[in-house]
Design a protein around this motif. Structure first.
Motif, PDB file in Angstrom:
ATOM      1  N   LEU A 190      48.264  45.574  29.869  1.00  0.00           N
ATOM      2  CA  LEU A 190      48.460  45.133  31.244  1.00  0.00           C
ATOM      3  C   LEU A 190      47.674  43.816  31.616  1.00  0.00           C
ATOM      4  CD1 LEU A 190      48.492  48.569  32.712  1.00  0.00           C
ATOM      5  CD2 LEU A 190      50.424  47.109  31.996  1.00  0.00           C
ATOM      6  N   GLY A 191      46.676  43.602  30.768  1.00  0.00           N
ATOM      7  CA  GLY A 191      45.858  42.487  31.009  1.00  0.00           C
ATOM      8  C   GLY A 191      44.665  42.845  32.029  1.00  0.00           C
ATOM      9  N   VAL A 192      44.192  43.991  32.186  1.00  0.00           N
ATOM     10  CA  VAL A 192      43.111  44.385  33.018  1.00  0.00           C
ATOM     11  C   VAL A 192      41.953  43.892  32.345  1.00  0.00           C
ATOM     12  CG1 VAL A 192      41.874  46.265  33.990  1.00  0.00           C
ATOM     13  CG2 VAL A 192      44.383  46.354  33.845  1.00  0.00           C
ATOM     14  N   PRO A 193      40.983  43.170  32.940  1.00  0.00           N
ATOM     15  CA  PRO A 193      39.843  43.037  32.573  1.00  0.00           C
ATOM     16  C   PRO A 193      38.966  43.754  31.857  1.00  0.00           C
ATOM     17  CG  PRO A 193      40.073  41.231  34.251  1.00  0.00           C
ATOM     18  CD  PRO A 193      41.150  42.362  34.352  1.00  0.00           C
ATOM     19  N   ILE A 194      38.880  44.029  30.774  1.00  0.00           N
ATOM     20  CA  ILE A 194      38.013  45.163  29.900  1.00  0.00           C
ATOM     21  C   ILE A 194      36.277  45.317  30.934  1.00  0.00           C
ATOM     22  CG2 ILE A 194      36.489  43.918  28.256  1.00  0.00           C
ATOM     23  CD1 ILE A 194      38.283  47.151  27.801  1.00  0.00           C
ATOM     24  N   ALA A 195      36.000  44.095  31.539  1.00  0.00           N
ATOM     25  CA  ALA A 195      34.427  44.279  32.048  1.00  0.00           C
ATOM     26  C   ALA A 195      34.788  45.117  33.376  1.00  0.00           C
ATOM     27  CB  ALA A 195      34.088  43.089  32.543  1.00  0.00           C
ATOM     28  N   TYR A 196      35.878  45.175  33.875  1.00  0.00           N
ATOM     29  CA  TYR A 196      36.364  46.200  35.225  1.00  0.00           C
ATOM     30  C   TYR A 196      36.169  47.525  34.855  1.00  0.00           C
ATOM     31  CZ  TYR A 196      38.592  42.148  37.630  1.00  0.00           C
ATOM     32  OH  TYR A 196      38.633  40.791  38.048  1.00  0.00           O
ATOM     33  N   LYS A 200      37.891  47.297  41.479  1.00  0.00           N
ATOM     34  CA  LYS A 200      38.488  45.894  40.959  1.00  0.00           C
ATOM     35  C   LYS A 200      39.681  46.338  40.170  1.00  0.00           C
ATOM     36  CE  LYS A 200      34.130  43.222  40.767  1.00  0.00           C
ATOM     37  NZ  LYS A 200      33.133  42.479  39.620  1.00  0.00           N
ATOM     38  N   ILE A 201      39.883  47.071  39.490  1.00  0.00           N
ATOM     39  CA  ILE A 201      41.100  47.645  38.769  1.00  0.00           C
ATOM     40  C   ILE A 201      42.257  47.726  39.708  1.00  0.00           C
ATOM     41  CG2 ILE A 201      42.125  49.184  37.138  1.00  0.00           C
ATOM     42  CD1 ILE A 201      39.519  49.485  36.081  1.00  0.00           C
ATOM     43  N   LYS A 202      41.881  48.591  40.819  1.00  0.00           N
ATOM     44  CA  LYS A 202      42.922  48.922  41.912  1.00  0.00           C
ATOM     45  C   LYS A 202      43.520  47.464  42.276  1.00  0.00           C
ATOM     46  CE  LYS A 202      42.330  52.086  44.937  1.00  0.00           C
ATOM     47  NZ  LYS A 202      41.680  53.009  45.755  1.00  0.00           N
ATOM     48  N   ALA A 203      42.491  46.636  42.591  1.00  0.00           N
ATOM     49  CA  ALA A 203      43.007  45.114  43.535  1.00  0.00           C
ATOM     50  C   ALA A 203      43.818  44.658  42.251  1.00  0.00           C
ATOM     51  CB  ALA A 203      41.655  44.383  43.569  1.00  0.00           C
ATOM     52  N   PHE A 204      43.135  44.373  40.846  1.00  0.00           N
ATOM     53  CA  PHE A 204      43.986  43.821  39.913  1.00  0.00           C
ATOM     54  C   PHE A 204      45.380  44.250  39.892  1.00  0.00           C
ATOM     55  CE2 PHE A 204      45.728  43.597  35.737  1.00  0.00           C
ATOM     56  CZ  PHE A 204      45.478  42.075  35.465  1.00  0.00           C
ATOM     57  N   LEU A 205      45.696  45.424  39.807  1.00  0.00           N
ATOM     58  CA  LEU A 205      47.002  46.102  39.959  1.00  0.00           C
ATOM     59  C   LEU A 205      47.799  45.789  40.899  1.00  0.00           C
ATOM     60  CD1 LEU A 205      46.128  49.774  38.547  1.00  0.00           C
ATOM     61  CD2 LEU A 205      46.892  47.805  37.086  1.00  0.00           C
ATOM     62  N   VAL A 206      47.335  45.780  42.094  1.00  0.00           N
ATOM     63  CA  VAL A 206      48.201  45.570  43.299  1.00  0.00           C
ATOM     64  C   VAL A 206      48.520  43.810  43.303  1.00  0.00           C
ATOM     65  CG1 VAL A 206      48.164  44.904  45.833  1.00  0.00           C
ATOM     66  CG2 VAL A 206      47.191  47.169  44.967  1.00  0.00           C
ATOM     67  N   GLU A 207      47.459  43.053  43.165  1.00  0.00           N
ATOM     68  CA  GLU A 207      47.838  41.527  42.954  1.00  0.00           C
ATOM     69  C   GLU A 207      48.717  41.242  41.783  1.00  0.00           C
ATOM     70  OE1 GLU A 207      43.560  40.022  42.240  1.00  0.00           O
ATOM     71  OE2 GLU A 207      43.244  40.516  44.195  1.00  0.00           O
ATOM     72  N   ASN A 208      48.817  41.947  40.751  1.00  0.00           N
ATOM     73  CA  ASN A 208      49.775  41.643  39.422  1.00  0.00           C
ATOM     74  C   ASN A 208      51.122  42.673  39.932  1.00  0.00           C
ATOM     75  OD1 ASN A 208      48.406  39.713  37.652  1.00  0.00           O
ATOM     76  ND2 ASN A 208      46.913  41.182  38.383  1.00  0.00           N
ATOM     77  N   GLY A 209      51.385  43.251  40.715  1.00  0.00           N
ATOM     78  CA  GLY A 209      52.491  44.221  40.933  1.00  0.00           C
ATOM     79  C   GLY A 209      52.566  45.335  39.989  1.00  0.00           C
ATOM     80  N   ILE A 210      51.431  45.879  39.650  1.00  0.00           N
ATOM     81  CA  ILE A 210      51.590  46.752  38.575  1.00  0.00           C
ATOM     82  C   ILE A 210      51.417  47.998  39.315  1.00  0.00           C
ATOM     83  CG2 ILE A 210      50.539  47.663  36.519  1.00  0.00           C
ATOM     84  CD1 ILE A 210      49.325  45.038  35.837  1.00  0.00           C
TER      85      ILE A 210
END
Length: 86
Positions: A60-66, A11-21
Motif C-alpha cells: 500500500l506504500g504506507v511509510p514504514i516510519a509511521y 499518520k497512517i490514518k491520514a495516509f489512508l484517507v489521502e490515498n483513498g485506501i
C-alpha cells in the motif's frame, strides 16, 4: 466510553484517507477483518505486527516510519535522560 490502549496511528490514518485506501483494503493485505484494522488504527486493540507493517508498506506504500512514531511523553524522555538511557 472506550479507553484507548495506546496511541492512535494518526499518520497512517491520514495516509489512508489521502490515498483513498479503505479499511477493507488494508484488511485484505494483512488478512484481517476491517473492524480489526479500525481497532488497531484507533488504539483499541493490539499494535500492528512487524509483518503487517511490512506488508502495508510494500503493498500500500504506507511509510514504514509511521509505525514507529517517537512520540514519547516529555516526562518519559526526561527520566530516560537522567538515567542515561538515551
Amino acid at each position: 466510553m472506550v479507553k484507548e490502549n495506546r496511541q492512535v496511528y494518526y499518520k497512517i490514518k491520514a495516509f489512508l484517507v489521502e490515498n483513498g485506501i479503505k479499511h477493507r483494503d488494508v484488511a485484505r493485505v494483512i488478512d484481517a477483518k476491517p473492524n480489526t484494522v479500525s481497532k488497531k488504527l484507533n488504539g483499541l486493540s493490539s499494535d500492528f505486527t512487524l509483518q503487517e507493517a511490512k506488508d502495508m508498506h510494500r503493498i500500500l506504500g504506507v511509510p514504514i516510519a509511521y509505525f514507529f512514531e517517537p512520540d514519547v511523553p516529555l516526562r518519559e524522555r526526561e527520566r530516560e535522560l537522567k538515567e542515561g538511557n538515551m
